[in-house]
Motif scaffolding. Structure first.
Motif, PDB file in Angstrom:
ATOM      1  N   ARG A 126       0.852  -1.182   0.000  1.00  0.00           N
ATOM      2  CA  ARG A 126       0.000   0.000   0.000  1.00  0.00           C
ATOM      3  C   ARG A 126       0.891   1.235   0.000  1.00  0.00           C
ATOM      4  O   ARG A 126       1.851   1.314   0.769  1.00  0.00           O
ATOM      5  CB  ARG A 126      -0.864   0.010   1.259  1.00  0.00           C
ATOM      6  N   GLN A 127       0.579   2.197  -0.854  1.00  0.00           N
ATOM      7  CA  GLN A 127       1.352   3.436  -0.860  1.00  0.00           C
ATOM      8  C   GLN A 127       1.098   4.232   0.420  1.00  0.00           C
ATOM      9  O   GLN A 127       2.009   4.862   0.970  1.00  0.00           O
ATOM     10  CB  GLN A 127       0.976   4.270  -2.085  1.00  0.00           C
ATOM     11  N   ILE A 128      -0.145   4.178   0.922  1.00  0.00           N
ATOM     12  CA  ILE A 128      -0.529   4.859   2.158  1.00  0.00           C
ATOM     13  C   ILE A 128      -1.022   3.794   3.136  1.00  0.00           C
ATOM     14  O   ILE A 128      -1.892   2.986   2.802  1.00  0.00           O
ATOM     15  CB  ILE A 128      -1.638   5.899   1.901  1.00  0.00           C
ATOM     16  N   GLN A 129      -0.472   3.786   4.342  1.00  0.00           N
ATOM     17  CA  GLN A 129      -0.837   2.796   5.344  1.00  0.00           C
ATOM     18  C   GLN A 129      -2.342   2.805   5.618  1.00  0.00           C
ATOM     19  O   GLN A 129      -2.958   3.856   5.801  1.00  0.00           O
ATOM     20  CB  GLN A 129      -0.085   3.075   6.648  1.00  0.00           C
ATOM     21  N   SER A 130      -2.955   1.618   5.668  1.00  0.00           N
ATOM     22  CA  SER A 130      -4.381   1.490   5.970  1.00  0.00           C
ATOM     23  C   SER A 130      -4.669   1.916   7.406  1.00  0.00           C
ATOM     24  O   SER A 130      -3.831   1.766   8.307  1.00  0.00           O
ATOM     25  CB  SER A 130      -4.816   0.036   5.779  1.00  0.00           C
ATOM     26  N   ASP A 131      -5.901   2.400   7.628  1.00  0.00           N
ATOM     27  CA  ASP A 131      -6.316   2.726   8.995  1.00  0.00           C
ATOM     28  C   ASP A 131      -6.862   1.506   9.736  1.00  0.00           C
ATOM     29  O   ASP A 131      -7.248   1.603  10.898  1.00  0.00           O
ATOM     30  CB  ASP A 131      -7.354   3.851   8.997  1.00  0.00           C
ATOM     31  N   TRP A 132      -6.899   0.343   9.064  1.00  0.00           N
ATOM     32  CA  TRP A 132      -7.303  -0.941   9.660  1.00  0.00           C
ATOM     33  C   TRP A 132      -8.777  -0.986  10.068  1.00  0.00           C
ATOM     34  O   TRP A 132      -9.185  -1.862  10.826  1.00  0.00           O
ATOM     35  CB  TRP A 132      -6.456  -1.279  10.885  1.00  0.00           C
ATOM     36  N   ALA A 212       5.332  -1.940  12.658  1.00  0.00           N
ATOM     37  CA  ALA A 212       6.256  -0.895  13.075  1.00  0.00           C
ATOM     38  C   ALA A 212       5.652  -0.091  14.219  1.00  0.00           C
ATOM     39  O   ALA A 212       4.431  -0.015  14.384  1.00  0.00           O
ATOM     40  CB  ALA A 212       6.583   0.017  11.897  1.00  0.00           C
ATOM     41  N   THR A 213       6.502   0.519  15.009  1.00  0.00           N
ATOM     42  CA  THR A 213       6.049   1.386  16.089  1.00  0.00           C
ATOM     43  C   THR A 213       5.214   2.531  15.522  1.00  0.00           C
ATOM     44  O   THR A 213       5.570   3.131  14.509  1.00  0.00           O
ATOM     45  CB  THR A 213       7.258   1.953  16.847  1.00  0.00           C
ATOM     46  N   GLY A 214       4.082   2.803  16.160  1.00  0.00           N
ATOM     47  CA  GLY A 214       3.243   3.918  15.742  1.00  0.00           C
ATOM     48  C   GLY A 214       2.163   3.574  14.749  1.00  0.00           C
ATOM     49  O   GLY A 214       1.356   4.434  14.387  1.00  0.00           O
ATOM     50  N   ILE A 215       2.088   2.315  14.289  1.00  0.00           N
ATOM     51  CA  ILE A 215       1.043   1.923  13.341  1.00  0.00           C
ATOM     52  C   ILE A 215      -0.238   1.609  14.116  1.00  0.00           C
ATOM     53  O   ILE A 215      -0.309   0.637  14.855  1.00  0.00           O
ATOM     54  CB  ILE A 215       1.477   0.698  12.511  1.00  0.00           C
ATOM     55  N   ASN A 245       7.847 -15.924  12.711  1.00  0.00           N
ATOM     56  CA  ASN A 245       8.393 -14.922  13.626  1.00  0.00           C
ATOM     57  C   ASN A 245       7.362 -13.812  13.786  1.00  0.00           C
ATOM     58  O   ASN A 245       6.855 -13.277  12.793  1.00  0.00           O
ATOM     59  CB  ASN A 245       9.703 -14.372  13.054  1.00  0.00           C
ATOM     60  N   PHE A 246       7.046 -13.458  15.041  1.00  0.00           N
ATOM     61  CA  PHE A 246       6.032 -12.442  15.311  1.00  0.00           C
ATOM     62  C   PHE A 246       6.669 -11.285  16.082  1.00  0.00           C
ATOM     63  O   PHE A 246       7.261 -11.482  17.144  1.00  0.00           O
ATOM     64  CB  PHE A 246       4.881 -13.035  16.125  1.00  0.00           C
ATOM     65  N   GLU A 247       6.524 -10.093  15.539  1.00  0.00           N
ATOM     66  CA  GLU A 247       7.051  -8.880  16.162  1.00  0.00           C
ATOM     67  C   GLU A 247       5.980  -7.800  15.990  1.00  0.00           C
ATOM     68  O   GLU A 247       6.054  -6.946  15.112  1.00  0.00           O
ATOM     69  CB  GLU A 247       8.359  -8.472  15.479  1.00  0.00           C
ATOM     70  N   LEU A 248       4.951  -7.870  16.851  1.00  0.00           N
ATOM     71  CA  LEU A 248       3.695  -7.180  16.582  1.00  0.00           C
ATOM     72  C   LEU A 248       3.520  -5.866  17.333  1.00  0.00           C
ATOM     73  O   LEU A 248       2.496  -5.216  17.208  1.00  0.00           O
ATOM     74  CB  LEU A 248       2.523  -8.123  16.900  1.00  0.00           C
ATOM     75  N   ARG A 249       4.482  -5.469  18.144  1.00  0.00           N
ATOM     76  CA  ARG A 249       4.470  -4.171  18.821  1.00  0.00           C
ATOM     77  C   ARG A 249       3.270  -4.004  19.741  1.00  0.00           C
ATOM     78  O   ARG A 249       2.378  -3.198  19.498  1.00  0.00           O
ATOM     79  CB  ARG A 249       4.506  -3.026  17.808  1.00  0.00           C
TER      80      ARG A 249
END
Length: 611
Positions: A126-132, A212-215, A245-249
């Protein structure tokens, strides 16, 4: 003399090198550049990609996406007629954060089988991160694959990264090689869309599920979800995940959990999982999933568990904590009565008990405490040559402190391997008062526990039988349950019990309460001590004292001892009445009088073995 390609003539027509190269290539593959696509990261290549995919599906060829960034403003679909897809470049969706789209769909839906497909090096971003906020926002959907291979290199920025979908038929017997699955609320969604679909027998290798942090920090996130549309098939089974591997913040208030299982499936196996920046929960179960196993190779915490929500109706799943927990590699035997007949005793003239077990009843009771609902013996229990024959309203149970440990496995054996009996669970709070019909207090594997109003207990929804595969039960207790009775009752009729065993998770060491002063049941021996100031005893004189020994019954074997010099003072003891032992002291000296003074009198009774 060899001719140059420039001089080639076909049916009297001049053929350029470019046309010939395209002709030869098109026998195996179709490219979006053949339809005007640029892949320059600026132009909207959706029309070219869709035309390429349509041609590949119509001609039974591979679609090949060359290096570059291929922008699309809406989704594209590669139909099941294509042999597969090979990507060297990236498909990038250019929609806004709140503009959901299913960007790449692979295979036909409905009842079509998409078999023997090959999808290599898939990359969708995605060019712009989804708001989920919308589950219609999906990077890749693969439909109805069978005996196929899907190799995912990258999917990033969506509500759902990759969805495998059984639509009108199954998604099955397929291998997925997983790469980087980044910044998606659900990295992988294993799903069924209809009641006639299925999603089973799939193998997964690798996968780096990371955020990533802040998503979207306020929203929960999950690595892998097993799900279904309302009314769709939910028995997803035999999905095996190797070394993800899970790194889900995980950041308050969100939870970050590797697996979310919303189905009733079984045999969901995760091996050698790595958990970093996750909640201390490897899986959340919201339905009837059972026989799932999660092996945690590394985590940020010593102990990782399974979260059963209020809607969960089954347990019977396991976590193997390998990280800093070598003891977690095996179940721990907590209690065992390998032969109830050998451990049986007569509690009274009509009542039979078993060492190490509480006798329980499913008849109507007004009792509300653990002591009042646990018995050292009951009537309607008949010894046989190999076991104990329990009437329908009788049972045997371990009593366990579950204030820390919450999951147990009960194994039983009926004489001759017979079917029958139901699992029995009764829950108590920290003050040992019964908890009545509280949601979330007790779950079992294989069966739904039903509340039995007369006995204030949970019983299995069906009799235990080999054909139902429900003879080996796991019990999961809620966080507010401090003590529990876990055992078996006749319920539907008589059962002839031969053996009972109780297992727990290896990292916990819960105490069994039977035979302790707090719960004097499941025991053959009872004792009491009192101070006795014997009167002066002339030769041949006697003195009597009645001592309260809770649990004593007429016919029990009784003994007494006085902590004093009693060379010529003989003590006799007899179980005189319920809870009372009568002790007689007799001076057997022919000439001497004795005045011993105050001393401690110890009294013990022992229940009779059953011949």
């Amino acid at each position: 003399m060899a001719a140059r390609i420039d001089d080639l003539m076909v049916l009297g027509q001049n053929i350029s090198k470019t046309d010939l190269a395209k002709y030869l290539r098109d026998r195996e593959a179709v490219l979006p550049r053949d339809f005007g696509g640029l892949g320059d990261g600026a132009a909207n290549d959706r029309a070219a990609l869709q035309a390429c995919f349509d041609r590949a599906a119509a001609d039974g060829k591979f679609a090949v996406i060359p290096p570059g960034t291929w922008n699309v403003d809406a989704g594209v679909t590669l139909g099941g007629g294509a042999r597969g897809l090979i990507m060297q470049g990236v498909i990038q969706y250019t929609g806004a954060a709140n503009a959901p789209a299913t960007v790449l769909t692979l295979g036909d839906g409905g009842t079509t089988r998409n078999g023997e497909k090959l999808y290599l090096n898939l990359q969708v971003t995605r060019q712009i991160q989804s708001d989920w906020l919308s589950e219609a926002d999906i990077g890749i959907v693969a439909r109805n694959l069978d005996a196929s291979l899907l190799d995912l290199r990258l999917v990033s920025g969506f509500t759902i990264g990759l969805r495998t979908l059984g639509d009108g038929r199954g998604f099955e017997d397929t291998t997925l090689i997983l790469g980087r699955i980044l910044n998606n609320r659900y990295g992988l969604d294993v799903r069924c869309a209809t009641a006639t679909a299925w999603n089973t027998s799939v193998r997964y290798y690798g996968g780096h599920f990371a955020c990533a942090t802040g998503i979207n920090p306020a929203l929960d996130r999950f690595g892998i979800r097993l799900s279904a549309e309302p009314g769709a098939y939910t028995n997803h089974n035999r999905h095996v995940f190797d070394a993800p591997n899970f790194e889900l913040r995980q950041l308050d208030p969100n939870v970050a959990i590797p697996f979310l299982n919303e189905t009733s499936g079984s045999a969901i196996i995760g091996r050698a999982l790595r958990m970093e920046a996750c909640s201390p929960i490897v899986a959340r179960h919201t339905g009837a999933a059972q026989d799932c196993e999660y092996e945690v190779a590394w985590a940020n915490t010593y102990r990782v568990g399974i979260d059963y929500t209020a809607t969960a109706t089954r347990c019977g799943n396991a976590v193997l904590n390998r990280h800093r927990a070598p003891a977690s590699r095996h179940l721990r035997l907590l209690g065992a009565v390998p032969n109830v007949r050998a451990a049986a005793f007569r509690h009274s003239a009509t009542e039979v008990g078993v060492e190490g077990l509480a006798a329980v009843a499913t008849s109507t009771t007004s009792a509300t405490t653990l002591a009042g609902l646990s018995f050292n013996g009951l009537d309607s229990v008949t010894p046989t040559t190999r076991g104990l024959l329990l009437d329908a309203q009788r049972g045997l149970a371990f009593v366990v402190d579950c204030s820390q440990a919450k999951e147990f496995a009960l194994v039983h054996s009926l004489v001759g391997g017979a079917d029958g009996g139901r699992i029995f669970v009764r829950c108590f709070d920290g003050a040992m008062n019964v908890r009545e019909n509280l949601a979330g207090d007790a779950l079992a594997s294989i069966t739904t526990l039903l509340w039995n109003i007369p006995s204030k207990a949970w019983t299995g929804g069906a009799a235990m039988a080999d054909a139902s595969l429900n003879k080996r039960m796991t019990v999961r207790l809620g966080p507010s349950v401090a003590f529990a009775q876990i055992g078996i009752v006749g319920f539907d009729g008589q059962i002839e019990v031969e053996a009972l065993r109780l297992y727990g998770l290896p990292e916990a060491t819960p105490a069994l309460l039977c035979g302790t002063p707090a719960l004097p049941v499941g025991q053959r021996e009872f004792a009491a001590e009192v101070a006795w100031d014997l009167p002066s005893l002339a030769p041949g004189a006697t003195s009597l004292l009645d001592v309260t020994v809770t649990g004593a019954r007429q016919g029990d074997l009784a003994q007494a001892a006085l902590a004093s010099s009693t060379r010529f003072v003989e003590l006799d003891a007899a179980a005189w009445s319920n809870n009372t032992v009568r002790v007689m002291a007799r001076n057997i000296s022919p000439t001497a009088t004795f005045d011993l003074g105050v001393a401690t009198l110890s009294v013990a009774v022992r229940k009779r073995r059953i011949p």
